[in-house]
Each structure stands twice: as C-alpha cells, then as structure tokens.
Design an enzyme around this catalytic site. Structure first.
Site, PDB file in Angstrom:
ATOM      1  N   HIS A 246      -1.516  -4.264  -0.850  1.00 39.67           N
ATOM      2  CA  HIS A 246      -2.726  -3.800  -0.275  1.00 39.67           C
ATOM      3  C   HIS A 246      -3.382  -4.735   0.664  1.00 39.67           C
ATOM      4  O   HIS A 246      -3.642  -4.205   1.826  1.00 39.67           O
ATOM      5  CB  HIS A 246      -3.628  -3.212  -1.272  1.00 39.67           C
ATOM      6  CG  HIS A 246      -3.279  -1.967  -2.163  1.00 39.67           C
ATOM      7  ND1 HIS A 246      -2.702  -0.850  -1.587  1.00 39.67           N
ATOM      8  CD2 HIS A 246      -3.432  -1.659  -3.559  1.00 39.67           C
ATOM      9  CE1 HIS A 246      -2.660  -0.143  -2.396  1.00 39.67           C
ATOM     10  NE2 HIS A 246      -2.879  -0.578  -3.804  1.00 39.67           N
TER      11      HIS A 246
ATOM     12  N   ASP B 121      -1.671   3.552  -2.151  1.00 39.90           N
ATOM     13  CA  ASP B 121      -1.263   3.829  -3.135  1.00 39.90           C
ATOM     14  C   ASP B 121      -0.404   5.136  -3.069  1.00 39.90           C
ATOM     15  O   ASP B 121      -0.554   5.991  -2.195  1.00 39.90           O
ATOM     16  CB  ASP B 121      -2.467   4.054  -4.166  1.00 39.90           C
ATOM     17  CG  ASP B 121      -3.112   3.027  -4.737  1.00 39.90           C
ATOM     18  OD1 ASP B 121      -2.313   1.970  -4.920  1.00 39.90           O
ATOM     19  OD2 ASP B 121      -4.145   3.123  -5.071  1.00 39.90           O
TER      20      ASP B 121
ATOM     21  N   HIS C 212       1.315  -5.424  -6.746  1.00 37.04           N
ATOM     22  CA  HIS C 212       0.802  -4.168  -6.239  1.00 37.04           C
ATOM     23  C   HIS C 212      -0.473  -4.361  -5.409  1.00 37.04           C
ATOM     24  O   HIS C 212      -0.396  -3.697  -3.998  1.00 37.04           O
ATOM     25  CB  HIS C 212       0.553  -3.276  -7.390  1.00 37.04           C
ATOM     26  CG  HIS C 212       0.130  -2.044  -6.972  1.00 37.04           C
ATOM     27  ND1 HIS C 212       0.634  -0.906  -6.945  1.00 37.04           N
ATOM     28  CD2 HIS C 212      -1.344  -1.600  -6.476  1.00 37.04           C
ATOM     29  CE1 HIS C 212      -0.117   0.284  -6.778  1.00 37.04           C
ATOM     30  NE2 HIS C 212      -1.196  -0.394  -6.416  1.00 37.04           N
ATOM     31  N   GLU C 213      -1.129  -5.083  -5.889  1.00 40.19           N
ATOM     32  CA  GLU C 213      -2.470  -5.374  -5.026  1.00 40.19           C
ATOM     33  C   GLU C 213      -2.282  -6.416  -3.842  1.00 40.19           C
ATOM     34  O   GLU C 213      -3.047  -6.009  -2.716  1.00 40.19           O
ATOM     35  CB  GLU C 213      -3.800  -6.143  -5.948  1.00 40.19           C
ATOM     36  CG  GLU C 213      -4.107  -5.227  -7.027  1.00 40.19           C
ATOM     37  CD  GLU C 213      -4.203  -3.871  -6.607  1.00 40.19           C
ATOM     38  OE1 GLU C 213      -5.137  -3.638  -5.467  1.00 40.19           O
ATOM     39  OE2 GLU C 213      -4.480  -2.896  -7.703  1.00 40.19           O
TER      40      GLU C 213
END
Length: 944
Positions: free
Chosen positions: A168, A175, A164-165
């Site tokens: 980014h 998000d 998830h990170e």
C-alpha cells in the site's frame, strides 16, 4: 521573463548535481526511504511518546521486519528486501545507550506505532491519499498488535501483514477484499465471493454451522449471521493484497490470477489492473533486476535512535534588505511569539544573526521558566545593518558553533533560518550543513529569496516556508507556529486555532469569533500585532460573557505586540474579539490564537497540510491536501479552506473537499483535497489552511481510514470450523461536542516556474473522473460519476465522451476505438462536484457477433465502460476508471448457485449428526425445488 526566472532552475540543478558529485550518501540523510542495489535503506519506524515502554516491543518490531524482508524478497521474485531500518525511541522511554537522532523526526516516519485504537481495535492500516501507483503517507500499528501474539490467528504472521501494508505505502496498490460487498454476480450469472485469486476456496457458514450458500442470500443481500469461511489449507498462491494470512499465499495477483470482476478497491482505483502489474510499473522495479543466485538476502540491520536534549538555534538575517516591507518587525513579532509560546519547555535555544558575517547573539539557554523566555527575547535583533550582502553559510556556521557547545555535535539540532535572500554562495557550505546532522527549517522573505533554500530544507528533512511582503499577511507567525516538534506528542504541542490579518481603515474594526473546543484550552493565548503607531483598542469576550480589554494584555510597544494568556483551561465555546483602529491611518491588524490539549485522555483535533506535484513547471497543477482528524479518526463534514499567497499577486482562496472526486481519491477518509493551478506569477507561494467544524454536523468517522490487512474470522481446518476471537471493537467515549472547533495550519510553500507573463491559451483540461460506477437496472445500464470542471475540478466541462467494450484490454489500451455510446439524452455537464447519472441500453452495442470479445462465450455478458470529459477548447481529461457490469440475466431465472467443489467436502465430518441430517435435508430440498423456485422468480444469490 526576469533574470531570476531564467537562473532559478539552473541554480537548483547545479545545487543538486553538486551534492551528488561530492558525497552522494549525504544527500540521503533527510530524504526518507532510499532504494539501491535491491535494498531499502532509511526506513523509519517511530514509536509514539504515549506508548508505554515494553521490553518486548523492539524485538517484536525487529522480528516483523526481518520476516517481512524475506517474504517480500520471494514475493517480488528476488527483487527487493529491507536492508537498513531505524527505530525512533520516544524520549518518554528511559535512555539505554541508544544512538542520537540526526535528522529523523516523528512527523517524517514511514511507520508509526501508537496506542490510538480505531473502531476495529488493532487493525493495521496504511493512509493512502494519492491514487493508484502513488506512495502513501504512513503505516500505522498499535502496540497491542505488535505485542499480542493471539492476534496473529486473525491477521496472520506480522511479517506478512507488514508486506501487505508496505505494498500500500510504497507502490500504491489497494485491498482486494471488500467487507461492504462480500459477493457479486459474475459474467456467467454466478454468485461469487469477492476475492483474489478466485481459486481460494471455502464454505458458507450460518449461525449454527455450515449451510448451503443459498441460505445466506436473501434478495441478493448477505443474510445477517452468515459468512464465508476459507479453508486453512489452500493450493492458491495469491494474493497478498487479499489474504496474506494463508500459508499458501506467497505472491501478488498478476495478470494470470487477478480477479477483474471483484468489486474491490484495487479494481476501482487501478482500472482493473492487477496488483503485480502496478508494482512492476513502479520506479523500484524500473531500476532493478532480480538478484542472482538462490540464497536469501542478508537480514535487515537495525539502528535504535532516541532524541537527546532538544536544541534549537534561530539564525536570523539582519542585512539591510530586512528593512524593506517591515520584514524585521514581522520577524521580531514572530520570533517573540515562538520563544514565549511555541517552543517547548526544557528546550535549549540560541540566537545568531548574520549579514555578510555571522554573530552569536545568545548562547544556548534552557527554557525552564518565563524569565528564560523573556531573556532570549531580549537578545532578538532590534536593528538592521547598513550592509546589503548576506551570507547564509556564515549564519549557519555560527549556529552550528552555538549548538555544538552542548554535546560537541550538532546532531539532532534544529536551525530556523530566516533570510531575505541575495546569497548565491550556499554551495560553499553544503558539506558542512549536510554532514552536521542538523535539520534546517527555512523561512524565505520577499521575492528575492534564495533559490536553493528549498533544496537545503528538503535534503535535511526540514520544512520550507515563504513569507510575502504584504502588511496584512500573518505568514511569518504561521511559519513559526508550524515548525514541527519532531516528537509526535500532540498533547504537548501548540495547536493554532486562529490566524487572520486585515488592513483596517481608520476608525473601523476587525471583529470575528474563534471556537475553543473542549479538546483544547490549556495555555490558550491570544496574540494581537499591529504595524504602525500604538496598539488598537482590544475587546475580547469569552463564552460566559467575561470581557478582557487592552489593559489585560501584556503589551510590547517596541515589537508592537499584545498578548493575553488565559489562566487554567479556557472556557469552551465561542470567543469574540474586536480590534478597533483608533488611529487616523490604515492599520494592518493581525490575530493569532493558540492552545494546547486540555487532557491527555482525549487527543485534540488536528490538521496536517501538505502539497504534492509532478513537476514545478507550469502548467502542472499542485495538489493540496489537509489531513483532518482526532487521534486516528477522520473528521468528516468539516469546512476546509486553503489560502494561497503568491509573491506579488492577490491571495487565492480555495475550498477543499473530501468527496472522492477530482484530487480527492477516497471519500470520507478525513483528507480534504483540491487542485490548484491559478498561477499568477513565477516564484514562491505560501499555503495556509483553515478548518472549521460545526457542532450540528456528524463529525468523526466510524472507522479508521486507509487500506488495511484483513482480519479473518475463522478457517476450515481438517473439516472443522475454527473461529478466531471476534475482532476487538473500541468505542469512542467522548464528551458531547457542543461548539465545533476551528484549526489553522501552514502548509509551507511551493515554487512554480515557467508561468507565462502574457495571457496564454487554455492549457488546463478537466480532471480525471475517478468514481465512475455502473449498475444494471433491468435491461439498461445506469452510470454515475462526479462531474469534473472546465479546468481540472473547477467550473463546468463542455461535454462527455462515453465508450464501452466487451474487451477490457481494448478499453484500457485503445479507448478511442471502443464503442461510442450515444449520449444525446445526457444534458450538458453540470458544475464540478455535482453527481451525474446517465442510463443507456447496451443491447444496441452488444448483440452483434462483431462485438464478441476473444475468449468469451455467448454466455459471458460483461461490458466495460469508461468516460472522459472535454472542455470548450477541446482539451480532454484522462480516461476515467473503468466500470464493469454483467448483462443479460435470462428472464425468470435467478443467478446460478455454482458451488465451490469443496463446499461440503470434509465439513460434514465436523458437525453433529443432527447438523448432518439438517444440512442433507436442506440440500435435498433445494435441489428438488430449484426449478420451481426459478419459475416463481425467487431471489437466490451467491457470494461474490
């Protein structure tokens, strides 16, 4: 155009081409993460020195990345995985046969692990500052997140959180949840939960158990004590950017599953594009194909590295060119300051000088006392040679010879290279430099500086600086002050509080104040330098009125410096300094103030400056960023000013903003930003940022900036509500800030090519509007945005062009042919940075059958709006982010409360008989009175 203007780009191109042709792997040593053959190499994870040694931390990091690699590989449809990982062990941990660092620095890490907790405790987050599709700064984890297995209940497995990170950080997606807007009204006038995909199911839970969703909505607001709890078992496979903790989620939302209506940051920042659309548009995917076969890639290979003794060598130009513009004097002043105040204790330092040949002036000496520092200062060059020729290679080779005497290798050493240029033969030692494992920080003096110095620093992980030939410029000292320590230990580093210079007329004075706040104060030093004759008359007054005079300063007449070290911890508050020019001629007077943290319990405010640009060629602008924070907390409402000094023209002063407009993509994240495009000449530009903060303003943000993995409060499992432990909230226990603070930091340098010598037509359009919002107010739509400028984010644009469509694809792909909104009632654009508001009625554009988009029924009433600005020369900005709004809610009716088909299924068995009766009564009461409530226009609303 000068010969240098023509040759520069060619030389640089030859330089890089030669690197690649000779030994391509050497090019990647200091260049960060590399992507090749579907794998990522060189990912650097750095552990902060304040983190206590724990034998489980390293294995847990390895497990996280290994799990993440396989999860990422499948989520990207066999496209990417992690191959080679470096973990930087702090020197505060005991040695354990770790490999020695080469060019790895804490400041260059892609992932950092600290014990600094945010307002929400252990939330992992990624600092993003550039926008959709752009790489972020770093991923942050707390050590507790990596050690406490109980946290996986709320965040999910660590490997999934890392993916998830990583999305980014690497691909610039955002998000897909929104805690501030947990629900919305969709195009069918239904209340929906903010999520992606919309297929993820759950129920509403009130304070005492499950409840109908209308009980959670009061006047379209989410009632306190209510929440939406997701089922632990799902059929939905997306999305990782929404809720990676769900076991069924194994992919990113794509065009098929993306929820374009959800009011989340992904839709806002990426103009309603899906995360997968942005990811597949990245360079990683443009240069790779899915791997063949069905097996998984090999697990990552980890290297554990730790810095040994810190070794620094000053490599200083003494050619005759150093006699110009007092270059040698300014070098002596800055080098003395570095040796006496900046370089950390226990560091080994050597000194080399060079012209056409290199000379060792001081072998390595470990700094253990002020006497060691003074001895090194005595070895600084005091004169220049008669020879104009320079050989950077000769200087660097002597530097390597010095540092290799300690351990036989130059790995992990630092070279601070200062040169006036004129050397066209750097290519002769490229292999030696790149294979040395040393980091080269370069400081270029004057307009004839070596073109390839920037590349040399870049490919070894160093920082590049430029010092203009201006008597009142303090850029040389700023550069030495900015040399990174590489350790990440902010409590031991020097922090620059003040840096100013001024040409003072005879019998005039330079007077100002500097704030020493309570987070600093140890080893506080005031440095005064002058250019000619004797010292100025110095008067310094502390906050209590105590006065210091010239006689209190340690004066070095030969180097024309005066230095005062405040014993103990400096008194917090305003310090006032006055420098009187008592001579009969103009005097260049400069002041530098530095300090260290006053306590290891309270991190000091810091500023990190960096620039980004798409091309070094005119007219592409430079984006200037200043990251202002205390620990991990952003500092808001500071006054942040950038000073940009070109080689020959006057400095440009530019105020930076944290307002979520123009170059600043996210408001109140502590990153202050601005476009710079006032290019006066070709060549190098020096950058410095000054931050001041007033104590009468609200300071620290209440949350950590950046995008973060969602912490799930609980799940519905087998019909039972299973709540996770509440997310830890960490308060900030700090002393009251009575005095504000001031900080100064160099941002290094950047170069610009192709600037026209003669006046040129306007080539700078207004900047893109990135914060367009649309809100339905009765039968009208109100738009709001921040005004751009005539040129990017400066000045005042000439007009706006607003278009709308009921088709997202049309306004995305064919803005020019979307419906033009009549803006005759909209006044001329306001000054850049001003909030603009415009209201219009969309009925005129949406009633006709011609405007019904494909695939939408008459009950679906959603419009998409975008805007662009136009300057007086008809240059147009890029099209803004796309805003959307739902229209035509029928009169006298509330939004339809469309329940999830699983809203009650399996839940009634999990609650007590009293709860069943209460819930049944509530549902029955709602159904019987629904029409009556609608007639009375009661406000029932449903989560987005």
């Amino acid at each position: 155009m000068t010969r240098r203007d023509n040759v520069g780009p060619v030389c640089s191109l030859k330089f890089v081409t030669l690197l690649v042709a000779l030994v391509p792997e050497l090019l990647f040593l200091g260049a960060g993460v590399q992507f090749q053959d579907n794998g990522y190499d060189g990912l650097l994870i750095a552990i902060n020195p304040q983190v206590s040694e724990d034998r489980n931390l390293i294995p847990n990091i390895k497990d996280m990345i290994t799990e993440a690699s396989f999860y990422l590989f499948n989520a990207t449809k066999r496209r990417v995985f992690f191959r080679k990982i470096k973990i930087l062990i702090p020197t505060t941990w005991k040695a354990n046969n770790y490999s020695k660092v080469k060019q790895e620095l804490y400041e260059k890490a892609n992932v950092i692990v600290t014990d600094w907790y945010g307002a929400h405790g252990d939330d992992p987050y990624t600092l993003q500052y550039r926008g959709c599709g752009k790489e972020g700064k770093y991923i942050h984890f707390t050590s507790n997140f990596l050690l406490n297995d109980d946290l996986t209940a709320g965040y999910g497995p660590r490997g999934r959180v890392f993916v998830h990170e990583w999305a980014h950080l690497r691909w610039g997606v955002f998000d897909e949840y929104n805690n501030e807007k947990p629900f919305y009204i969709n195009g069918q006038n239904q209340i929906k939960v903010t999520r992606c995909s919309s297929d993820i199911t759950g129920i509403f839970v009130c304070e005492k158990g499950p409840c109908p969703q209308e009980n959670c909505i009061i006047s379209k607001l989410f009632k306190e004590g209510c929440m939406f709890i997701y089922n632990s078992t799902q059929n939905a496979t997306a999305s990782i950017m929404f809720m990676q903790s769900l076991s069924s989620v194994v992919e990113f939302c794509d065009a098929r599953t993306h929820n374009q209506e959800a009011p989340n940051l992904q839709n806002q920042m990426c103009s309603l594009r899906s995360a997968w659309d942005v990811i597949t548009d990245s360079a990683d995917f443009n240069h790779s194909f899915p791997m063949n076969g069905t097996g998984l890639p090999p697990p990552p290979v980890f290297s554990l590295i730790q810095a040994g003794d810190k070794v620094v060598c000053l490599v200083l130009d003494v050619s005759s060119k150093m006699e110009e513009a007092d270059r040698l004097l300014r070098l002596q002043q800055a080098a003395e300051f570095y040796l006496m105040q900046i370089v950390e204790i226990h560091t080994f330092v050597g000194i080399v000088s060079f012209n056409s040949k290199g000379e060792i002036r001081a072998q390595l000496r470990q700094i253990n006392s002020d006497d060691d520092r003074k001895l090194l200062v005595s070895h600084l060059p005091s004169t220049v040679s008669a020879e104009a020729q320079t050989s950077v290679c000769s200087g660097l080779k002597k530097g390597f010879e010095v540092v290799e005497k300690l351990n036989g290798k130059a790995h992990g050493s630092v070279m601070i290279l200062v040169t006036s240029g004129g050397d066209e033969h750097i290519g002769n030692c490229l292999l030696t430099v790149l294979s040395s494992g040393s980091t080269i920080h370069s400081i270029a003096l004057g307009s004839s500086a070596v073109e390839n110095l920037e590349e040399l620093s870049h490919h070894t992980g160093g920082v590049k600086f430029f010092v203009p030939d201006k008597s009142n410029s303090n850029s040389m000292i700023d550069a030495f002050s900015r040399i990174p320590s590489g350790t990440g230990d902010i409590f031991q580093q020097r922090i620059q509080l003040e840096s100013t210079g001024e040409n003072v007329k005879p019998h005039h004075q330079l007077k100002n104040t500097v704030t020493v706040d309570n987070s600093v104060g140890n080893d506080t030093t005031f440095l005064v330098t002058w250019q000619t004759s004797g010292p100025p008359e110095i008067a310094l007054v502390d906050p209590n009125g105590r006065k210091y005079y010239t006689s209190d300063f340690i004066t070095n007449p030969a180097l024309r410096t005066a230095r005062l070290c405040i014993p103990g911890t400096a008194e917090p508050g305003l310090w006032t300094y006055t420098l009187n020019n008592t001579h009969h001629s103009l005097q260049a007077l400069k002041v530098t103030v530095t300090s260290r943290a006053s306590s290891s319990a309270m991190p000091p405010a810091t500023v990190e400056v960096f620039v980004e640009r798409d091309s070094p060629q005119f007219p592409h602008p430079v984006m200037i960023y200043a990251n202002v924070r205390k620990g991990i907390y952003p500092i808001l409402n500071a006054t942040v000013t950038a000073t940009i000094e070109p080689e020959t023209a006057d400095p440009v002063v530019l105020k930076l903003f944290d307002d979520g407009a123009g170059a600043d993509i996210i408001k109140n994240d502590g990153i202050y930003s601005r476009y710079f495009f006032s290019f006066a000449v070709n060549g190098s530009y020096s950058l410095k940022v000054h931050v001041s903060y007033s104590s009468n303003k609200s300071g620290l943000a209440h949350s950590v900036p950046g995008n973060r993995a969602m912490y799930v409060p609980g799940y519905i499992a087998n019909g039972n509500i299973q709540m996770n432990a509440p997310r830890k909230s960490v308060g900030r226990h700090e002393e009251e800030q009575k005095w504000g603070f001031s900080r100064v930091s160099s941002g290094g340098s950047f170069s610009v090519l192709g600037v026209p010598a003669d006046p040129h037509p306007d080539v700078f359009p207004p900047c893109k509007i990135i914060d367009l919002e649309a809100v339905k107010v009765e039968e009208e739509v109100t738009l709001s945005w921040t005004a751009p400028g005539e040129d990017y984010d400066q000045g005042q644009a000439n007009s706006y062009e607003i278009r709308m469509s009921q088709s997202l694809q049309k306004i995305q792909d064919d803005f020019n042919n979307a419906i033009l909104v009549n803006i005759s009632k909209l006044l001329s654009p306001q000054q850049a940075g001003t909030k603009e508001i415009f209201t219009f009625s969309p009925k005129l554009f949406t009633n006709g059958p011609d405007h019904q988009p494909d695939g939408e029924t008459q009950e679906s009433h959603r419009i998409y709006v975008a805007i662009r600005a136009i300057d007086k020369n008809s240059l147009k900005s890029a099209v803004s982010n796309i805003a959307q709004v739902s229209l035509f809610i029928p009169p006298n009716s509330a939004p339809v409360l469309a329940r999830d088909h699983l809203i009650l299924k399996g839940v009634l068995t999990a609650v007590s008989s009293i709860g069943i009766i209460c819930l049944t009564i509530a549902v029955t009461h709602y159904i019987l009175n629904r029409k009556k409530r609608a007639d009375k226009k009661e406000n029932g609303t449903k989560l987005i």
